[in-house]
Scaffold this motif. Structure first.
Motif, PDB file in Angstrom:
ATOM      1  N   UNK A  82     -16.803  15.952  -0.588  1.00  0.00           N
ATOM      2  CA  UNK A  82     -16.898  17.648  -0.760  1.00  0.00           C
ATOM      3  C   UNK A  82     -16.342  18.014   0.873  1.00  0.00           C
ATOM      4  N   UNK A  83     -16.674  17.237   1.184  1.00  0.00           N
ATOM      5  CA  UNK A  83     -16.027  17.595   2.977  1.00  0.00           C
ATOM      6  C   UNK A  83     -14.292  17.443   3.306  1.00  0.00           C
ATOM      7  N   UNK A  84     -14.128  18.285   3.668  1.00  0.00           N
ATOM      8  CA  UNK A  84     -12.695  18.311   4.517  1.00  0.00           C
ATOM      9  C   UNK A  84     -12.297  17.737   4.560  1.00  0.00           C
ATOM     10  N   UNK A  85     -13.045  16.397   6.181  1.00  0.00           N
ATOM     11  CA  UNK A  85     -12.750  15.216   6.646  1.00  0.00           C
ATOM     12  C   UNK A  85     -12.267  14.293   5.595  1.00  0.00           C
ATOM     13  N   UNK A  86     -12.951  14.726   4.463  1.00  0.00           N
ATOM     14  CA  UNK A  86     -12.995  13.289   3.434  1.00  0.00           C
ATOM     15  C   UNK A  86     -11.486  13.546   3.263  1.00  0.00           C
ATOM     16  N   UNK A  87     -11.302  15.122   1.869  1.00  0.00           N
ATOM     17  CA  UNK A  87     -10.693  15.560   1.301  1.00  0.00           C
ATOM     18  C   UNK A  87      -9.042  15.420   1.380  1.00  0.00           C
ATOM     19  N   UNK A  88      -9.189  16.206   3.309  1.00  0.00           N
ATOM     20  CA  UNK A  88      -7.611  16.326   4.246  1.00  0.00           C
ATOM     21  C   UNK A  88      -7.451  17.853   2.955  1.00  0.00           C
ATOM     22  N   UNK A  89      -8.251  18.558   2.730  1.00  0.00           N
ATOM     23  CA  UNK A  89      -7.784  20.382   2.643  1.00  0.00           C
ATOM     24  C   UNK A  89      -8.843  21.084   2.303  1.00  0.00           C
ATOM     25  N   UNK A  90      -8.905  22.249   2.274  1.00  0.00           N
ATOM     26  CA  UNK A  90      -9.680  23.115   1.971  1.00  0.00           C
ATOM     27  C   UNK A  90      -9.350  24.304   0.653  1.00  0.00           C
ATOM     28  N   UNK A  91      -9.981  24.910   0.162  1.00  0.00           N
ATOM     29  CA  UNK A  91      -9.991  25.896  -0.518  1.00  0.00           C
ATOM     30  C   UNK A  91     -10.442  27.664   0.415  1.00  0.00           C
ATOM     31  N   UNK A  92      -9.359  27.865   0.522  1.00  0.00           N
ATOM     32  CA  UNK A  92      -9.250  29.205   1.494  1.00  0.00           C
ATOM     33  C   UNK A  92      -8.404  30.118   1.078  1.00  0.00           C
ATOM     34  N   UNK A  93      -8.652  31.515   1.124  1.00  0.00           N
ATOM     35  CA  UNK A  93      -7.497  32.904   1.083  1.00  0.00           C
ATOM     36  C   UNK A  93      -6.877  32.244   1.970  1.00  0.00           C
ATOM     37  N   UNK A  94      -5.044  32.542   1.633  1.00  0.00           N
ATOM     38  CA  UNK A  94      -4.060  32.420   2.572  1.00  0.00           C
ATOM     39  C   UNK A  94      -3.672  33.616   2.323  1.00  0.00           C
ATOM     40  N   UNK A  95      -3.145  34.236   2.638  1.00  0.00           N
ATOM     41  CA  UNK A  95      -2.122  35.417   2.864  1.00  0.00           C
ATOM     42  C   UNK A  95      -0.977  35.579   2.556  1.00  0.00           C
TER      43      UNK A  95
END
Length: 529
Positions: A82-95
């Motif tokens: 569940x980490x970004x180091x593993x998934x190479x992505x993260x959920x975030x708000x992008x303007x």
């Protein structure tokens, strides 16, 4: 006349005392004191992994090591996946895009461009095994690479273009028995060498930090606090504190100097008030790339040249590649003065499939302004270059670069941009018109490491000057010493000359009064005589 001499001496003493007070040592707050005590002694591991029977075996595969780790550290794999180091992505708000996923899977940079269609090579910096395509199973816990972060033998390393598997020479049993708290070698094996070599991308993260003095970095210096990466970049359930600005868009889980140094670290209140609009790094990191060079420009448009029908390379006097047939032409820098930008912790990124809206294309864009109360002035490395794009669709192209053999459309072996563009965009499920060209790009990397000793920090005159000051490129606000404003100048001149004239008249009046008093005393003495 004697009184005039006394006045001069008194004023001189006051000035000297004031200057001395201004240069008193900065107060050491409690958190800093505790830190210095903590890092004065080296940490020792509390567990000897050589004593665990399950680790005393010959491991046939690196996955077997992971399964052995999970026998004791159960459920840790769930944190990793569940980490970004593993998934190479993260959920975030992008303007402009709302809630979305962003990371190495879908952003482009102006170095090696992107991981898509090049996973087998790029996976050398993934914390897993077997990523050789976009079909990698991110839910398979057996493919979590525990050793890449926890090996303390300094003998573990990933194989070149082996999809994240360790080099065949690695003794898995020895490494499994040598695990512990991540050290600088673990972190640096990826973060120091990203972009294809030491210090290529960041400019402030490189192998020299493994054995440096305080002039390079006061925190990691061997003759300083000797801190490690994870002393600051701690974790909660394997989510590492701090974010890389090239692939993160929101001001969440960032690292700040104030977490240790407080918001008022200086004895001088004026310096503390500067902290409202100026990041600590701006004054305390006057230059980056202090030891080894960092790449400042990369022109892909020059790639593909041959000598005698074969790829070739050229180097400068320091051994830096200035040309590679597979990558193009480069410019390097040493002891580089940063550029400076307003930054509020939020950023925008070019995501694969976006239309180009500026030239140069801002591959990432640091958000902030002088009128934003959350913005501060930060030091930044600006990496410039050009890269392939589609002039019909107005999209940057994700080309296929790597393949172990010729005939697979990869540019690094077939040297055909058209085939590489077609293969890369097909993998992404995006259109390619069959036409390509090269467009200027820029990428912004805020500087956070290589903090200099405080006596090397920027002085007032470095910014508050009318000629080539550090902040000369930042506009929209008035800076004393740099800018001219006739009304402020007029008021300042009036105050200065008014004060000078007032003081002069006061001193003159005191002198005249003193002479008159002396004359009157003399007359009284004469009368009495």
């Amino acid at each position: 006349m004697n009184r005039v001499i006394i006045y001069v001496i008194v004023i001189t003493v006051i000035v000297l005392v004031s200057v001395n007070l201004m240069h008193q040592p900065e107060p050491l707050n409690l958190s800093q004191f505790k830190l210095k005590q903590e890092y004065a002694t080296k940490k020792k591991p509390s567990v000897d992994h050589t004593q665990f029977e399950i680790l005393n075996q010959e491991f046939e595969t690196p996955q077997d090591v992971t399964l052995a780790c999970l026998q004791c550290h159960n459920k840790r794999h769930e944190e990793i996946i569940h980490s970004s180091h593993w998934n190479w992505e993260r959920v975030a708000y992008v303007e402009g895009k709302g809630i979305s996923k962003i990371g190495k899977k879908n952003v482009i940079n102006n170095f090696c461009i992107g991981s898509n269609s090049n996973e087998q090579a790029c996976a050398a910096c993934h914390i897993g095994f077997g990523m050789n395509s976009n079909t990698f199973d991110f839910s398979n816990a057996k493919n979590v690479d525990c050793m890449v972060c926890h090996d303390n033998s300094e003998e573990y390393f990933k194989g070149a273009a082996m999809a994240g598997y360790p080099d065949r020479s690695v003794n898995l049993s020895k490494v499994a028995q040598s695990v512990g708290r991540p050290n600088n070698v673990n972190c640096g094996s990826c973060h120091f060498y990203s972009g294809g070599g030491n210090n290529v991308k960041h400019g402030d993260l490189e192998e020299a930090l493994l054995a440096c003095d305080r002039n390079v970095d006061v925190h990691m210096a061997q003759n300083g606090m000797g801190m490690t990466c994870v002393d600051c970049h701690g974790d909660e359930k394997h989510n590492i504190k701090g974010k890389l600005y090239s692939v993160s868009s929101t001001d969440v889980n960032r690292m700040n100097c104030e977490e240790c140094h407080t918001s008022r670290p200086h004895l001088d209140d004026m310096l503390n008030r500067h902290g409202n609009k100026i990041a600590c790094q701006t004054c305390h990191i006057p230059t980056y790339a202090k030891v080894n060079s960092t790449k400042m420009a990369w022109r892909w448009s020059e790639s593909g040249k041959m000598k005698d029908g074969q790829p070739y390379h050229e180097e400068d006097s320091l051994g830096n590649h200035t040309y590679l047939s597979i990558k193009g032409e480069f410019e390097w820098g040493n002891n580089v003065e940063p550029d400076y930008f307003w930054f509020n912790g939020h950023a925008q990124h070019y995501v694969i499939g976006d239309k180009i809206d500026t030239i140069p294309v801002q591959v990432n864009r640091l958000l902030g302004s002088v009128n934003d109360i959350h913005s501060k002035i930060y030091p930044v490395k600006v990496h410039k270059g050009d890269q392939i794009y589609d002039p019909e669709t107005h999209m940057l192209i994700q080309p296929k670069l790597y393949s172990p053999a010729k005939g697979d459309s990869a540019f690094w072996v077939d040297f055909d941009w058209n085939l590489a563009a077609e293969a890369g965009m097909k993998r992404m499920g995006l259109p390619y018109s069959g036409k390509y060209d090269f467009v200027e790009t820029e990428m912004y990397w805020p500087i956070n490491h290589m903090v200099a000793p405080k006596d090397q920090a920027l002085a007032c005159v470095d910014c508050h000057t009318s000629h080539n000051g550090r902040l000369a490129s930042l506009n929209g606000f008035y800076m004393p010493g740099r800018d001219r404003n006739r009304w402020i100048d007029l008021i300042g001149n009036l105050l200065f000359w008014g004060s000078l004239i007032g003081v002069s008249f006061h001193a003159l009046a005191r002198l005249i009064n003193s002479f008159r008093k002396n004359e009157m005393e003399a007359e009284e003495i004469n009368i009495e005589n």
